[in-house]
Scaffold this active site. Structure first.
Site, mmCIF file in Angstrom:
data_model
loop_
_atom_site.group_PDB
_atom_site.id
_atom_site.type_symbol
_atom_site.label_atom_id
_atom_site.label_comp_id
_atom_site.label_asym_id
_atom_site.label_seq_id
_atom_site.Cartn_x
_atom_site.Cartn_y
_atom_site.Cartn_z
ATOM 1 C CG HIS A 55 29.911 34.451 37.968
ATOM 2 N ND1 HIS A 55 29.130 35.592 37.850
ATOM 3 C CD2 HIS A 55 30.533 34.292 36.778
ATOM 4 C CE1 HIS A 55 29.278 36.093 36.638
ATOM 5 N NE2 HIS A 55 30.121 35.331 35.960
ATOM 6 C CB SER A 56 32.070 37.750 38.254
ATOM 7 O OG SER A 56 32.543 38.965 37.735
ATOM 8 C CG LEU A 57 32.738 41.254 43.518
ATOM 9 C CD1 LEU A 57 34.108 41.889 43.371
ATOM 10 C CD2 LEU A 57 31.678 42.329 43.758
ATOM 11 C CB ILE A 60 37.391 38.557 43.009
ATOM 12 C CG1 ILE A 60 37.674 38.531 41.504
ATOM 13 C CG2 ILE A 60 38.352 39.498 43.717
ATOM 14 C CD1 ILE A 60 37.386 39.839 40.800
#
Length: 249
Positions: A55-57, A60
């Site tokens: 999730h999120s970072l 990424i």
């Protein structure tokens, strides 16, 4: 809510949760975290292709890992983010010096950790998420993200490494991100929450999504109700999508 027979390893990266921090004096860069992921893979000597979910970072990093080691990833599941935020070249140059000085200011007293009552630390964590988390979700994250004070009864502090707040050097030019996206060969599931903002011009995200669609083995996209932490607040909204995507494992 995921399949019961699915082997899962959830990782606290250095400077997060219960993991130790990077050595004092190091200016944190996202590259170290990718190296940490690689170390985990090497440590367990996994031979089969990985399935990455973040999730999120975390998403990424999964994107970056999938591009650097395209033949070693089977599936990649990303919540709310699917790419590194691209550099604004002018802003990058103007802010870099300020961020370096900000980092050095943090390092003047690296052991400084303000402590709060439980109600206050919950509220600070929730506000830090821009109120994208419910109180219940906030308390869940603080099980690993907070520690009990050894000095004051009933007080708590954040475990996180304060250097995580200095992140200007963790971005890349859009042309580099295009190249990374073109290297993805795995199956990709991207879930975007309708109530969450984009951290850059949406057209830059759309461009990368199109490249992933073209080059990945399979691409699936869903828009789901919720805020940036929608998977945490309402896991029932995403679990069936993820479970179905993982059926072929």
């Amino acid at each position: 809510m995921l399949p019961a027979n699915l082997p899962i390893l959830a990782i606290d990266l250095p400077g997060h949760g219960l993991s130790s921090m990077y050595p004092v004096g190091i200016f944190h860069h996202s590259t170290e975290d990718i190296v940490a992921l690689r170390r985990v893979v090497k440590h367990f000597q996994w031979k089969e292709k990985l399935n990455l979910m973040g999730h999120s970072l975390g998403s990424i990093y999964s994107f970056v890992y999938s591009s650097l080691f395209p033949n070693e990833v089977n599936k990649y599941i990303g919540f709310d983010n699917i790419k590194i935020t691209a550099n604004d070249n002018d802003k990058f140059v103007r802010q870099s010096g300020l961020e370096i000085d900000r980092f050095l200011k943090f390092m003047e007293n690296p052991d400084y950790r303000p402590e709060y009552t439980w109600d206050v630390i919950v509220e600070r964590q929730k506000k830090g998420s821009m109120d994208s988390m419910t109180i219940e979700s906030t308390k869940l994250l603080l099980q690993r993200g907070a520690y009990k004070s050894a000095k004051k009864e009933g007080y708590f502090g954040f475990r996180r490494d304060i250097r995580q707040m200095v992140s200007v050097h963790s971005r890349l030019p859009q042309e580099h991100i295009r190249e990374m996206a073109s290297r993805l060969r795995c199956e990709v599931l991207y879930i975007k929450f309708k109530g969450a903002k984009y951290y850059e011009d949406k057209r830059k995200v759309d461009e990368i999504v199109e490249i992933i669609k073209k080059n990945s083995k399979y691409f699936e996209y869903h828009e789901v109700e919720g805020t940036h932490h929608g998977h945490l607040n309402n896991p029932e909204n995403v679990a069936p999508i993820v479970g179905n995507f993982l059926k072929t494992i």
